[in-house]
Scaffold this motif. Structure first.
Motif, mmCIF file in Angstrom:
data_model
loop_
_atom_site.group_PDB
_atom_site.id
_atom_site.type_symbol
_atom_site.label_atom_id
_atom_site.label_comp_id
_atom_site.label_asym_id
_atom_site.label_seq_id
_atom_site.Cartn_x
_atom_site.Cartn_y
_atom_site.Cartn_z
ATOM 1 N N HIS A 195 0.832 -1.211 0.000
ATOM 2 C CA HIS A 195 0.000 0.000 0.000
ATOM 3 C C HIS A 195 0.864 1.258 0.000
ATOM 4 O O HIS A 195 0.526 2.251 -0.660
ATOM 5 C CB HIS A 195 -0.920 -0.016 1.229
ATOM 6 N N PHE A 196 1.986 1.218 0.736
ATOM 7 C CA PHE A 196 2.875 2.371 0.821
ATOM 8 C C PHE A 196 3.868 2.431 -0.349
ATOM 9 O O PHE A 196 4.719 3.318 -0.401
ATOM 10 C CB PHE A 196 3.639 2.361 2.139
ATOM 11 N N GLY A 197 3.765 1.494 -1.279
ATOM 12 C CA GLY A 197 4.592 1.534 -2.473
ATOM 13 C C GLY A 197 6.013 1.049 -2.286
ATOM 14 O O GLY A 197 6.900 1.368 -3.087
ATOM 15 N N VAL A 198 6.268 0.273 -1.231
ATOM 16 C CA VAL A 198 7.612 -0.248 -0.979
ATOM 17 C C VAL A 198 7.815 -1.501 -1.812
ATOM 18 O O VAL A 198 6.977 -2.414 -1.811
ATOM 19 C CB VAL A 198 7.815 -0.550 0.512
ATOM 20 N N LYS A 199 8.934 -1.569 -2.509
ATOM 21 C CA LYS A 199 9.201 -2.673 -3.423
ATOM 22 C C LYS A 199 10.050 -3.768 -2.757
ATOM 23 O O LYS A 199 10.758 -3.524 -1.795
ATOM 24 C CB LYS A 199 9.930 -2.160 -4.676
ATOM 25 N N ASN A 200 9.930 -4.958 -3.330
ATOM 26 C CA ASN A 200 10.734 -6.115 -2.933
ATOM 27 C C ASN A 200 10.500 -6.513 -1.478
ATOM 28 O O ASN A 200 11.441 -6.776 -0.729
ATOM 29 C CB ASN A 200 12.224 -5.864 -3.176
ATOM 30 N N ILE A 201 9.227 -6.553 -1.109
ATOM 31 C CA ILE A 201 8.808 -7.043 0.206
ATOM 32 C C ILE A 201 8.049 -8.345 -0.017
ATOM 33 O O ILE A 201 7.202 -8.429 -0.905
ATOM 34 C CB ILE A 201 7.885 -6.028 0.921
ATOM 35 N N GLN A 202 8.322 -9.348 0.801
ATOM 36 C CA GLN A 202 7.634 -10.621 0.642
ATOM 37 C C GLN A 202 7.325 -11.246 1.991
ATOM 38 O O GLN A 202 8.006 -10.997 2.982
ATOM 39 C CB GLN A 202 8.473 -11.592 -0.201
ATOM 40 N N GLN A 203 6.259 -12.045 2.000
ATOM 41 C CA GLN A 203 5.929 -12.797 3.206
ATOM 42 C C GLN A 203 6.810 -14.039 3.257
ATOM 43 O O GLN A 203 6.813 -14.852 2.338
ATOM 44 C CB GLN A 203 4.460 -13.196 3.208
ATOM 45 N N ALA A 204 7.580 -14.169 4.320
ATOM 46 C CA ALA A 204 8.494 -15.302 4.433
ATOM 47 C C ALA A 204 8.929 -15.467 5.871
ATOM 48 O O ALA A 204 8.924 -14.521 6.658
ATOM 49 C CB ALA A 204 9.724 -15.100 3.535
#
Length: 244
Positions: A89-98
């Motif tokens: 939502h905040f436009g942060v890239k390269n975030i993943q659930q892990a």
């Protein structure tokens, strides 16, 4: 995973760290980005192309701060799908659930710097030792970890340590250094976490009050025949461990 962790982490953003108002959400995110740049900017290598991992990245404010500082080889992971959704939502890239355990098992996942901010206090002692050993194995030669955690030597430490039901382990400078040396980090440093108020008047008053508070705390150590050389008084401590 312990039952209480599953219950609390599934909705961690909304039940603990979240705000329901969109404007408040954005303001909180922007403030964290500013604070992270001030707090960690001087702890990073000058080489902007290094690979950085943020474990327990939440809604990505540290990753955003690193990107604004010019570090773009960044990866963030978090257990909470709600947190990852907020990062998007905040436009942060390269975030993943892990899960960090599974993520660091990949032998190709090596980093120059690994962050774990406001995370290690959520682990048991056995889990923490295992976690730090895994962080060490996930570093490139000469890499380092950067941790932030509540400081039990701070005045009113319980306000910060027990503000979250999921907190389990608490450290001060001495125990943090003992722990990191014990798991194999060759160079360890512990420093104050950021303390800052964005209102100039409030910050001026805070600085005066903090000077007086530190002076009194040092006097108390002197009165008890102890030295303050190895004591940090800030609510949080920043712990760095380098691996050769």
């Amino acid at each position: 995973m312990h039952k209480y962790r599953k219950t609390l982490y599934e909705n961690y953003y909304s039940t603990h760290s979240g705000k329901t108002d969109v404007a408040i959400q954005q303001s909180h995110f922007d403030q964290q980005v500013r604070y992270f740049k001030w707090e960690f900017g001087n702890h990073l290598p000058t080489n902007k192309s290094i690979a950085i991992l943020d474990i327990g990245c939440g809604f990505g404010s540290l990753i955003k701060a690193l990107n604004e500082l010019g570090y773009n080889q960044t990866t963030g992971i978090d257990l909470s799908p709600e947190q990852v959704k907020m990062a998007e939502h905040f436009g942060v890239k390269n975030i993943q659930q892990a899960d960090a355990h599974d993520f660091l098992q990949n032998e190709n996942a090596k980093f120059d710097v690994i962050f774990a901010v406001d995370l290690i206090e959520h682990l048991s002692k056995d889990e923490l030792v295992d976690f730090l050993q895994r962080l060490k194995s996930g570093l490139k030669p000469g890499g380092k970890i950067i941790l932030r955690t509540p400081n039990m030597d701070a005045p009113l430490a319980g306000v910060f340590a027990f503000a979250d039901f999921t907190h389990e382990v608490f450290l001060n400078k001495a125990s943090a250094m003992q722990l990191l040396h014990s798991v194999g980090f060759t160079k360890v440093a512990v420093s104050e976490g950021i303390m800052y108020n964005e209102s100039p008047i409030k910050e001026f008053v805070r600085k005066i009050g903090w000077f007086c508070t530190r002076t009194w705390l040092k006097a108390m150590l002197f009165f008890s025949a102890r030295t303050w050389d190895e004591v940090v008084f800030s609510p949080n401590i920043v712990v760095e461990g380098e691996s050769l």
